[in-house]
Structure formats: structure tokens, C-alpha cells
Enzyme design. Structure first.
Site: not given
Length: 311
Positions: A76, A104, A132, A135, A222
Site C-alpha cells: 500500500l 480506495n 479495502n 488490511c 491475473g
């Protein structure tokens, strides 16, 4: 129906001309990609995570290639709320006024999140906050906020109380059961969900006998994670009434439509931006053709069709 209307979607806080959004952490604050194309072409932009104070990120190496994907442990890294409010977000608004911004927000404890959420909605063109919750919570032994329904709900409630814009919660796939967490954050007031965040993984260097990443573990993203993303989005879409922005391995117009079939209302493109900086505009351009191929007249109608099928 015009081409634009076919692709447009409305979500809480977001009136999108098309559903394609670069995912947070894969597009910075847009500056590098703006050298390649007009960012106004995008539906929206999820900017890099903002924390209350600057973060320098994890030690290197922090990126590793994997079969059909990559691992990252960036940590981050960002210049902090003050700089982002004063420089990064105004730059985006000045240069791309037609681009709705999704900010974000990350933190190490609840107070950090609340402090950022209270202010960031004041920045020009920030239409939505993406929370988010993957974390680590430093006050709870480093356990991620998003792995416990009660902790996640308390965080959402606290942030919702101070936020001036709708709040979307980014769900972690690194849990035993994602459904109770999705239901808990919806009950706590979340206006939408974004999912999925990266899966945790590790790679080893055969020569050194050590992990490739200095952080040991990293987030896997991905094409490799797309089936997992589709499964979890489909699961959550059955039990919540708030919209989902789907992400995880998207790199084509066909992938976008698969996300819709699973229950998404818009789609974020992440890792594919590293392989092809033009991937987002290419998908936007290709989408109407692929929709024709499968008899889809508009995305709004597709959303409705998928919703009706779950009843």
C-alpha cells in the site's frame, strides 16, 4: 438504442458511460496511463489506496511472475491523504472532468479509516469510497478486518457515519466463507461491494532456497484467479441486494460478460493493465461486438436478466 446507452450502467454514486474501471493498485492515480490515451474514455477509475499517513511499502523484491498471473506485496505504498487531496485527485479532476473517481481507502486500525473517509469525499469528482478491508488490524493481532463479519461490520458502520459519498466494500477471498461477511457489511450500510481482492500466495527461488518476495507472501492476481472470482461473485450475488463491481483476472470483453453472468453490475480490470496499457479502451471498443454475438442488447437489461434468474 445508441452504443453509449447499451454500455451505460447506474450504481449508487456512479453514473457510468461504460462499466470498465481500472482496478486500484494497477493504475496509480492515472498519470502514467494518461500519456497513452484519454482517461475520459473509461467508465470510472479506482485510484491507488489512500492511507492517513504516507506509506513507503514493503522491502523489495515485491513482485513475482506466476503461471497466468503475478504475486505482489507492494504494501500500500502511497504519499498519504494530505498529498493525495492536495495534488493527485485535483490533477485527475482538472485533466479528466468526465471521469468519476472511486477512492480506495486503507488503514491499520479503525480510526485511520474513519479519518480518511471523513475527508476524501470532499475531493473534486470523488463519487464513491472503496473500503479495502483486507488490511491487517494492528489492534487485533494483525488479523485482516475483512475476515471477521463483526469486525468488518463495525468498520463499515463507523466509516459510513462520516462518509459524504456512497461506500463500497472490497471483499477478501482469503476466508472460509465469504457470504456472512458480505451480508454483515450490507447490513452495516455498505452501498455496494467490490470483489475479489487478491488471493494469498508464495513462490520460492530454487537457487536461494528462499521465498522470491521479501515479504514472503503476496497477493495473487491475473487470469489464474478468474474462476475463483466468478464463483465468489456468484455466491454473494445470491444473498445481497447491493450491486457488485466484479474483478479478478479480467482481460477481455468476454471476461466482462462472464462477470455480469455471475452477478456483477460493473467490472474492474487490474493486472491486465501491466501487460497491455491499452487493455481498458480495447475492451470498451470490443464490448458492443461481443454483446451482439451473444444477443445482449444492453448491460442494464443483462443485469436485470441475471437478477430475475436468481429468484
Amino acid at each position: 438504442m445508441t452504443e453509449n446507452n447499451r454500455l451505460s450502467v447506474k450504481l449508487p454514486g456512479l453514473d457510468l458511460k461504460n462499466p470498465i474501471i481500472p482496478a486500484s493498485g494497477c493504475f496509480g492515480f492515472g498519470e502514467e496511463y494518461a500519456k497513452y490515451y484519454d482517461l475520459n474514455k473509461l467508465g470510472s477509475i479506482m485510484v491507488k489506496a489512500t492511507t492517513l499517513h504516507p506509506r513507503f511499502g514493503n522491502p523489495t523484491p515485491r513482485v513475482a511472475e506466476t503461471a497466468s498471473g503475478m504475486l505482489n506485496a507492494i504494501g500500500l505504498q502511497n504519499p498519504g491523504l494530505e498529498v493525495i487531496m492536495a495534488e493527485k485527485l485535483p490533477w485527475l479532476n482538472e485533466n479528466f472532468p468526465d471521469l468519476p473517481i472511486i477512492a480506495n481507502v486503507a488503514g491499520s486500525e479503525e480510526d485511520d479509516y474513519v479519518a480518511v473517509c471523513a475527508k476524501i469525499g470532499d475531493a473534486p469528482n470523488v463519487k464513491v469510497i472503496e473500503l479495502n478491508i483486507s488490511c491487517p488490524n494492528v489492534k487485533h493481532g494483525g488479523q485482516a478486518f475483512g475476515t471477521d463479519p463483526d469486525v468488518a461490520a463495525a468498520l463499515v458502520k463507523a466509516c459510513k457515519a462520516v462518509s459524504k459519498v456512497p461506500l463500497y466494500v472490497k471483499l477478501s477471498p482469503n476466508v472460509t466463507d465469504i457470504v456472512p461477511i458480505a451480508k454483515a457489511v450490507e447490513a452495516a450500510g455498505a452501498d455496494g461491494l467490490t470483489m475479489i481482492n487478491t488471493l494469498m500466495g508464495v513462490r520460492f527461488d530454487l537457487k536461494t532456497r528462499k521465498p522470491v518476495l521479501a515479504n514472503i507472501t503476496g497477493g495473487l492476481s491475473g487470469p489464474a484467479i478468474k474462476p475463483v472470482a466468478l464463483k465468489l461473485i456468484h455466491q454473494v450475488a445470491q444473498v445481497v441486494d447491493i450491486p457488485i463491481i466484479g474483478m479478478g483476472g479480467v482481460e477481455s470483453a468476454q471476461d466482462v460478460l462472464e462477470m455480469y453472468m455471475a452477478g456483477a453490475s460493473a467490472v474492474a480490470v487490474g493486472t491486465a493493465n501491466f501487460a497491455d496499457p491499452f487493455v481498458c479502451p480495447k475492451i470498451i471498443e470490443k464490448l458492443p461486438e461481443v454483446m451482439d454475438q451473444y444477443g445482449i442488447d444492453s448491460l442494464e437489461n443483462l443485469i436485470q436478466e441475471v437478477k430475475n434468474s436468481k429468484k
